[in-house]
Design a protein around this motif. Structure first.
Motif, mmCIF file in Angstrom:
data_model
loop_
_atom_site.group_PDB
_atom_site.id
_atom_site.type_symbol
_atom_site.label_atom_id
_atom_site.label_comp_id
_atom_site.label_asym_id
_atom_site.label_seq_id
_atom_site.Cartn_x
_atom_site.Cartn_y
_atom_site.Cartn_z
ATOM 1 N N PRO A 248 15.065 8.205 19.955
ATOM 2 C CA PRO A 248 15.709 7.198 20.798
ATOM 3 C C PRO A 248 16.766 6.439 20.010
ATOM 4 C CG PRO A 248 13.337 7.160 21.166
ATOM 5 C CD PRO A 248 13.592 8.111 20.026
ATOM 6 N N ASP A 301 9.712 5.705 20.742
ATOM 7 C CA ASP A 301 9.698 5.889 22.189
ATOM 8 C C ASP A 301 8.607 5.090 22.888
ATOM 9 O OD1 ASP A 301 7.486 7.302 21.401
ATOM 10 O OD2 ASP A 301 8.230 9.265 22.025
ATOM 11 N N GLU A 305 10.041 4.365 26.445
ATOM 12 C CA GLU A 305 9.286 5.053 27.494
ATOM 13 C C GLU A 305 8.192 4.175 28.098
ATOM 14 O OE1 GLU A 305 7.886 8.801 26.080
ATOM 15 O OE2 GLU A 305 9.896 9.570 25.648
#
Length: 367
Positions: A248, A301, A305
């Motif tokens: 990311p 993440d 996420e």
């Protein structure tokens, strides 16, 4: 007026007492042949599962006495009285045995968690508060409160080329993930001192992780790769270089604005051993200016996420909580952690690692 509320420590006592009183009342007022013996027997079980051994033993003794008194008050013959006492005593003994097992399991679990946390800290020590022209802060939040070990990692190191850092995510959990983290951090610390560029550093890490995979067999616990962002801040703090290996993207925070630093050319994660088959040599690092007071925010993440109850992913750029001026990197870590927790309502499916470096307004003089 002050409202009195029972503490959590008193709840098991209150529950055991309530069950005991309910058993006495049922035995006293319920029509025959119904008795309160089942409820009387339940009190030791509750105590055994929730209280200390001495407290549970006290509840067992009180319950035995209450059982005898209730039978005497009802005028029951000696045989039923002894049978009721035997039932309560037997269940009490089982409750005490369960209590010892629970205590032992808790002790073993606490020891295992402490060992796991010690391993994690040895492999992933806290970064220094200040390195070169930078102030540093980091945070790690496990997906579950009981979990203290995972595959997210970060480290910061001063080198002849400037301050270099990495944040990454091993595709795996538990001890196997920590073993992979130790390899990745060890390789980074070694090669960061000698690799002339971040691109070269990434390639050497990829080669080392691939060799380790060949020696130890397929890295099924890592799914064969590690995502990472490698960053370098020049000795004067002016220039920030980035190499993103399938991770990311980081963010630049300055003057109340937060900008995502997407890679110009996406690159493969580390450990795949495919650098020789790609054009990695021809892909330069992304370079941006790092103004005084600006912060570089690197995350795993577990941040990007994180989802709310509607399944929408968290986006720091779109969050009002992150579009403000921060006094130091610790404030950024705290704000992001709280913002993600608010977004997910405290529920997370993945570990969350955060690394923030802030260029100090007065950088140390370079000899």
């Amino acid at each position: 007026m002050k409202v009195l509320r029972p503490t959590l420590a008193k709840v098991p006592w209150m529950l055991a007492a309530l069950v005991l009183v309910a058993g006495v009342l049922l035995d006293r007022f319920a029509p025959q042949p119904y008795t309160g013996l089942p409820l009387l027997a339940a009190a030791p079980l509750i105590a055994g599962a929730t209280l200390s051994f001495r407290s549970a033993l006290a509840v067992v003794c009180v319950t035995c006495v209450v059982s005898v008194l209730v039978d005497v008050e009802r005028g029951r013959p000696a045989t039923p009285l002894l049978v009721d006492l035997a039932v309560v005593g037997l269940i009490g003994a089982l409750a005490l045995a369960v209590n010892r097992l629970i205590v032992r399991q808790r002790r073993d679990l606490a020891l295992a968690r402490d060992v796991a946390e010690g391993v994690q800290r040895a492999v992933l020590p806290e970064p220094p508060r200040k390195v070169g022209p930078l102030a540093v802060a980091a945070g790690y939040t496990a997906a579950q409160a009981e979990a203290r070990i995972g595959g997210d990692f970060f480290t910061v190191q001063e080198t002849p080329f400037g301050v270099r850092m990495i944040i990454g995510d091993v595709r795996g959990k538990g001890i196997a993930a920590v073993a992979a983290v130790s390899i990745a951090i060890g390789v980074f610390r070694q090669e960061a001192e000698y690799a002339a560029t971040l691109v070269t550093l990434g390639q050497r890490m990829d080669e080392a992780l691939t060799r380790e995979a060949a020696r130890s067999g397929p890295l099924s616990s890592m799914e064969g790769f590690i995502t990472a962002v490698l960053a370098e801040v020049s000795a004067d703090g002016e220039v920030l270089s980035l190499v993103n290996r399938g991770h990311p993207p980081p963010y630049l925070i300055h003057d109340g604005q937060l900008v995502r630093l997407d890679p110009t050319v996406p690159q493969l994660p580390l450990g795949l051993g495919l650098d020789d088959l790609t054009t990695a040599d021809s892909v330069p690092a992304d370079v941006v200016r790092l103004p005084p007071g600006a912060s570089l925010l690197l995350v795993t993440d577990g941040v990007t996420e994180a989802r709310d109850k509607r399944g929408t992913f968290y986006d720091p750029v779109a969050s009002d909580g992150m579009r403000r001026r921060f006094s130091d990197p610790d404030a950024v870590v705290d704000a992001l952690t709280e913002d993600v927790s608010r977004w997910t309502e405290g529920k997370r499916d993945d570990d969350m690692a955060i690394l923030v470096v802030t260029r100090r307004h007065r950088a140390p003089r370079v000899a």
